[in-house]
Motif scaffolding. Sequence first.
Motif, short mmCIF file in Angstrom:
data_model
loop_
_atom_site.label_atom_id
_atom_site.label_comp_id
_atom_site.label_asym_id
_atom_site.label_seq_id
_atom_site.Cartn_x
_atom_site.Cartn_y
_atom_site.Cartn_z
N UNK A 22 44.13 22.56 18.75
CA UNK A 22 43.17 22.32 19.83
C UNK A 22 43.88 21.87 21.10
N UNK A 23 44.85 20.97 20.96
CA UNK A 23 45.53 20.42 22.14
C UNK A 23 47.04 20.47 21.93
N UNK A 24 47.74 20.36 23.04
CA UNK A 24 49.19 20.21 23.01
C UNK A 24 49.59 19.30 24.17
N UNK A 25 50.76 18.68 24.06
CA UNK A 25 51.25 17.75 25.07
C UNK A 25 52.49 18.33 25.73
N UNK A 26 52.50 18.32 27.06
CA UNK A 26 53.61 18.84 27.84
C UNK A 26 54.29 17.71 28.60
N UNK A 27 55.57 17.87 28.87
CA UNK A 27 56.27 16.93 29.72
C UNK A 27 55.83 17.14 31.16
N UNK A 34 51.03 22.12 38.44
CA UNK A 34 50.45 23.19 39.24
C UNK A 34 50.28 24.47 38.42
N UNK A 35 51.25 24.77 37.56
CA UNK A 35 51.17 25.96 36.71
C UNK A 35 50.00 25.86 35.73
N UNK A 36 49.85 24.71 35.09
CA UNK A 36 48.75 24.52 34.14
C UNK A 36 47.41 24.53 34.90
N UNK A 37 47.41 24.01 36.13
CA UNK A 37 46.20 24.06 36.95
C UNK A 37 45.75 25.49 37.22
N UNK A 38 46.71 26.39 37.44
CA UNK A 38 46.37 27.80 37.64
C UNK A 38 45.84 28.41 36.34
N UNK A 39 46.45 28.03 35.20
CA UNK A 39 45.97 28.53 33.91
C UNK A 39 44.54 28.07 33.64
N UNK A 40 44.20 26.85 34.04
CA UNK A 40 42.83 26.35 33.88
C UNK A 40 41.89 27.11 34.81
N UNK A 41 42.31 27.30 36.07
CA UNK A 41 41.45 27.98 37.05
C UNK A 41 41.19 29.43 36.66
N UNK A 42 42.15 30.10 36.06
CA UNK A 42 41.99 31.50 35.66
C UNK A 42 41.31 31.65 34.31
N UNK A 43 41.10 30.56 33.58
CA UNK A 43 40.37 30.61 32.32
C UNK A 43 41.22 30.85 31.10
N UNK A 44 42.54 30.70 31.19
CA UNK A 44 43.40 30.88 30.03
C UNK A 44 43.47 29.61 29.18
N UNK A 46 41.43 25.68 28.48
CA UNK A 46 40.15 25.00 28.66
C UNK A 46 40.23 23.92 29.74
N UNK A 47 41.15 22.95 29.56
CA UNK A 47 41.28 21.86 30.53
C UNK A 47 42.62 21.18 30.35
N UNK A 48 42.94 20.30 31.30
CA UNK A 48 44.16 19.51 31.21
C UNK A 48 43.93 18.17 31.90
N UNK A 49 44.64 17.16 31.41
CA UNK A 49 44.60 15.85 32.06
C UNK A 49 45.97 15.19 31.93
N UNK A 57 55.06 10.20 32.07
CA UNK A 57 53.81 10.94 32.22
C UNK A 57 53.84 12.17 31.33
N UNK A 58 52.68 12.51 30.79
CA UNK A 58 52.51 13.70 29.98
C UNK A 58 51.26 14.43 30.43
N UNK A 59 51.19 15.71 30.12
CA UNK A 59 50.01 16.51 30.41
C UNK A 59 49.41 16.96 29.09
N UNK A 60 48.18 16.54 28.81
CA UNK A 60 47.47 17.01 27.61
C UNK A 60 46.69 18.26 27.98
N UNK A 61 46.90 19.33 27.23
CA UNK A 61 46.27 20.62 27.50
C UNK A 61 45.36 20.97 26.34
N UNK A 62 44.11 21.29 26.64
CA UNK A 62 43.15 21.73 25.64
C UNK A 62 43.13 23.25 25.68
#
Length: 131
Positions: A22-27, A34-44, A46-49, A57-62
Amino acid sequence: MLNDLISDALTRIRNASMRRLETTTLLYSKVVEATVGILVAKGYVESCNIVEDGNKKFINVVLKYDDHGDSVINELKRVSKPGRRVYKGKDDIKRFKNGYGTIIVSTSKGVLSNEDAHKAGVGGEVLCTVW
């Protein structure tokens, strides 16, 4: 020490989607954000925080899956690597996979998708392709 945070992030997303997580954690880095933000905007994706753990800092990606449980991302590929940088002009990044895919480009106006870069009239370093 990790040299290429972008390819590490793409590999983590690719591996997590193959394992149907369901989720993964990125450095964290600004380019990865910005790259993950584009993936979220294009619908690839679900979300990131962004999560802060002490001074790191880490980025959690759903991740996002279709009705059959297959990943929305068919292919996620790093193009420009530290050993071989790939640059494209504004006319060379119009479309990818006949409009079904997205090229993520690092330009002088920030990290943009191929459509936004073409509208802005700028080219740059091709970070990755996704479809």
